[in-house]
Write a protein that holds these residues in place. Structure first.
Motif, short mmCIF file in Angstrom:
data_model
loop_
_atom_site.label_atom_id
_atom_site.label_comp_id
_atom_site.label_asym_id
_atom_site.label_seq_id
_atom_site.Cartn_x
_atom_site.Cartn_y
_atom_site.Cartn_z
N LYS A 156 0.96 -1.14 0.32
CA LYS A 156 0.02 0.02 -0.23
C LYS A 156 0.94 1.35 0.03
O LYS A 156 0.69 2.25 -0.65
N GLN A 157 1.86 1.24 0.76
CA GLN A 157 2.81 2.53 0.85
C GLN A 157 3.50 2.64 -0.40
O GLN A 157 3.58 3.61 -0.99
N LEU A 158 4.00 1.71 -1.02
CA LEU A 158 4.78 1.77 -2.18
C LEU A 158 3.99 2.13 -3.32
O LEU A 158 4.41 3.06 -3.95
N THR A 159 2.74 1.44 -3.63
CA THR A 159 2.04 2.07 -4.65
C THR A 159 1.73 3.32 -4.72
O THR A 159 1.23 3.88 -5.55
N HIS A 160 1.25 3.64 -3.14
CA HIS A 160 0.60 5.10 -3.01
C HIS A 160 1.92 6.18 -3.38
O HIS A 160 1.54 7.14 -3.80
N LEU A 161 3.23 5.81 -3.45
CA LEU A 161 4.22 6.50 -3.77
C LEU A 161 4.52 6.44 -5.46
O LEU A 161 5.37 7.00 -6.02
N GLY A 162 3.58 5.50 -5.93
CA GLY A 162 3.71 5.52 -7.36
C GLY A 162 4.89 4.51 -7.76
O GLY A 162 5.31 4.13 -8.78
N LEU A 163 5.38 3.70 -6.58
CA LEU A 163 6.46 2.64 -6.95
C LEU A 163 5.68 1.26 -7.16
O LEU A 163 5.24 0.61 -6.24
N LYS A 164 5.86 0.78 -8.49
CA LYS A 164 5.02 -0.46 -8.62
C LYS A 164 5.88 -1.50 -9.25
O LYS A 164 5.53 -2.66 -9.12
N LYS A 165 7.01 -1.21 -9.44
CA LYS A 165 8.15 -2.46 -9.78
C LYS A 165 8.74 -2.99 -8.65
O LYS A 165 9.82 -2.33 -7.97
N ILE A 166 8.26 -4.02 -8.10
CA ILE A 166 8.45 -4.53 -6.68
C ILE A 166 9.21 -6.03 -7.00
O ILE A 166 8.54 -6.84 -7.54
N ALA A 167 10.40 -5.92 -6.38
CA ALA A 167 10.83 -7.11 -6.28
C ALA A 167 11.01 -7.86 -4.98
O ALA A 167 10.80 -7.25 -4.10
N VAL A 168 11.20 -9.27 -4.87
CA VAL A 168 11.13 -9.73 -3.50
C VAL A 168 12.40 -10.70 -3.35
O VAL A 168 12.63 -11.52 -4.11
N PHE A 169 13.36 -10.40 -2.28
CA PHE A 169 14.39 -11.31 -1.91
C PHE A 169 13.86 -12.00 -0.74
O PHE A 169 13.45 -11.45 0.19
N TYR A 170 13.68 -13.48 -0.91
CA TYR A 170 13.22 -14.11 0.21
C TYR A 170 13.90 -15.27 0.65
O TYR A 170 14.62 -15.84 -0.30
N GLN A 171 13.88 -15.80 1.96
CA GLN A 171 14.55 -16.97 2.51
C GLN A 171 13.79 -18.20 1.75
O GLN A 171 12.55 -18.36 1.73
N ASN A 172 14.64 -19.09 1.42
CA ASN A 172 14.16 -20.35 0.84
C ASN A 172 13.64 -21.25 1.72
O ASN A 172 14.28 -22.33 1.99
N ASP A 173 12.66 -21.06 2.31
CA ASP A 173 12.02 -22.06 3.47
C ASP A 173 10.44 -21.42 3.65
O ASP A 173 10.01 -20.60 2.92
N ALA A 174 9.76 -22.18 4.62
CA ALA A 174 8.29 -21.65 4.85
C ALA A 174 8.26 -20.18 5.22
O ALA A 174 7.24 -19.59 4.88
N TYR A 175 9.29 -19.70 5.87
CA TYR A 175 9.10 -18.12 6.43
C TYR A 175 8.84 -17.26 5.00
O TYR A 175 8.21 -16.53 4.93
N GLY A 176 10.18 -17.56 4.21
CA GLY A 176 10.15 -16.73 2.99
C GLY A 176 8.88 -17.09 2.18
O GLY A 176 8.75 -15.87 1.32
N LYS A 177 8.49 -18.26 2.02
CA LYS A 177 7.43 -18.34 1.34
C LYS A 177 6.19 -17.71 1.64
O LYS A 177 5.38 -17.14 1.12
#
Length: 374
Positions: A156-177
């Motif tokens: 919500k915060q990012l798109t409100h600022l007009g930032l729509k190209k969002i990448a995700v760096f995540y841990q390869n396990d249940a938490y990251g998923k």
């Protein structure tokens, strides 16, 4: 001679019990909470800080006259599910009163079936994964908001600022998923998708390939779903590679631990929080916590330790409201009777059908000098 001693011991024990001494001793026996968490390894500060905060409250509580002491037996799992499962089995076999303050999604998921099988209260795990909340379990109580709540606020915060190209760096396990699912869900509600995905293994800070993949996509922002060591390494390496966008982290990262890892490189990094700022003295809970910490040498004041303090406070309130003598079932009943109750301005609400106490989420920002601004 051995037989005589044994007879004497048994007779003395029986006499003490008949005289009421045995009953008094039973009442004086502490209620033991079992905690499996990371106290070593790359996620250690999360376990250390949460435990310190919980112990801070319990030490204060136990010092009051007439209290039945509540103590924590903590075991180190290094943020590894197999070790957590073994610790949990040990704690249950030792007949702990409740399981409390587990740190992390993969570890909590390893413990969950054991807790459910033996109907042991499982209170305030330090995770917002939906897989621990659905399906509903009668003995499991969550204090914090979900990762879906956190990622919804980020998007919500990012798109409100007009930032729509969002990448995700995540841990390869249940938490990251769990975090990735939350971001994907929030983006999907706005007809958007992540522009790039990259992973890191749990308890690793090997982020070179992840940095390469995400920087190449030139996102406006990167949502990070990991522990502080890996997230700090990613931020440093991405900036060295020329990335100038925004970084958003989830509360589990460990705010103070991330700030300590990054130093001046932390300036502008955003983090969602599921408890109020411990540094905001306008908040009654923060004032109470800071005052308690002030009286103890070496007590740390940060978001993770405040969450531990609050979790212990809520559990003890459940005990206070429990009908009759303290049992596992009466603790569950007591916690379920906490309805829209204020804990220093922080509202917690459970019921027989709702075991998620709060949906509070707010954003904070690292300033680059070790401080956090909310």
């Amino acid at each position: 001679m051995l037989l005589n001693r044994r007879r004497f011991s048994l007779a003395a024990g029986a006499a003490a019990t008949l005289g009421g001494f045995g009953l008094a001793r039973a009442q004086d026996t502490p209620l033991v909470l079992g905690q499996s968490a990371a106290f070593t390894g790359p996620a250690a500060q999360l376990g250390i800080q949460f435990h310190q905060g919980a112990k801070l409250f319990l030490d204060q509580y136990n010092a009051q006259p007439g209290r039945r002491n509540v103590v924590i037996k903590n075991l180190d799992d290094g943020y590894e599910p197999d070790r957590c499962a073994a610790n949990t089995q040990k704690l249950i076999e030792e007949d702990v009163f409740a399981l409390f303050g587990y740190i992390g999604t993969p570890t909590s998921l390893a413990a969950l079936p054991l807790a459910v099988k033996d109907k042991v209260p499982f209170v305030a795990p330090f995770t917002g994964a939906m897989s621990l909340r659905e399906p509903f379990q009668k003995n499991v109580f969550h204090l914090r908001a979900s990762y879906n709540d956190e990622t919804a606020l980020m998007v919500k915060q990012l798109t409100h600022l007009g930032l729509k190209k969002i990448a995700v760096f995540y841990q390869n396990d249940a938490y990251g998923k769990a975090g990735l699912d939350g971001v994907t869900l929030a983006l999907g509600e706005q007809q958007l998708k992540p522009v790039a995905l990259a992973t890191v293994e749990r308890n690793s800070a090997d982020v070179a390939q992840a940095v390469k993949a995400i920087v190449a996509a030139r996102p406006d922002a990167v949502v990070q779903v990991g522990a502080y060591k890996a997230c700090a390494a990613f931020i440093r390496e991405a900036r060295k590679a020329g990335y100038g966008g925004t970084f958003f982290n989830m509360s589990f990262v460990g705010t103070q631990a991330l700030a300590d890892e990054l130093g001046k490189d932390g300036a502008g990094v955003m983090i969602t929080q599921v408890v109020p700022s411990p540094y905001n003295q306008a908040n009654a809970l923060a004032r109470e916590f800071a005052e308690a910490a002030r009286k103890v040498n070496g007590a740390s004041v940060n978001f993770s330790s405040l969450e531990g303090y609050l979790a212990a406070k809520v559990l003890v309130e459940g005990l206070r409201k429990a009908p009759g003598k303290p049992t596992r079932d009466s603790l569950i009943t007591g916690l379920e009777s906490i309805d829209r109750q204020q804990f220093g301005g922080f509202e917690v609400s459970f019921s027989a059908k709702n075991h998620v106490g709060s949906k509070f989420v707010e954003l904070s920002m690292l300033t680059g000098d070790g401080r956090v601004r909310t």
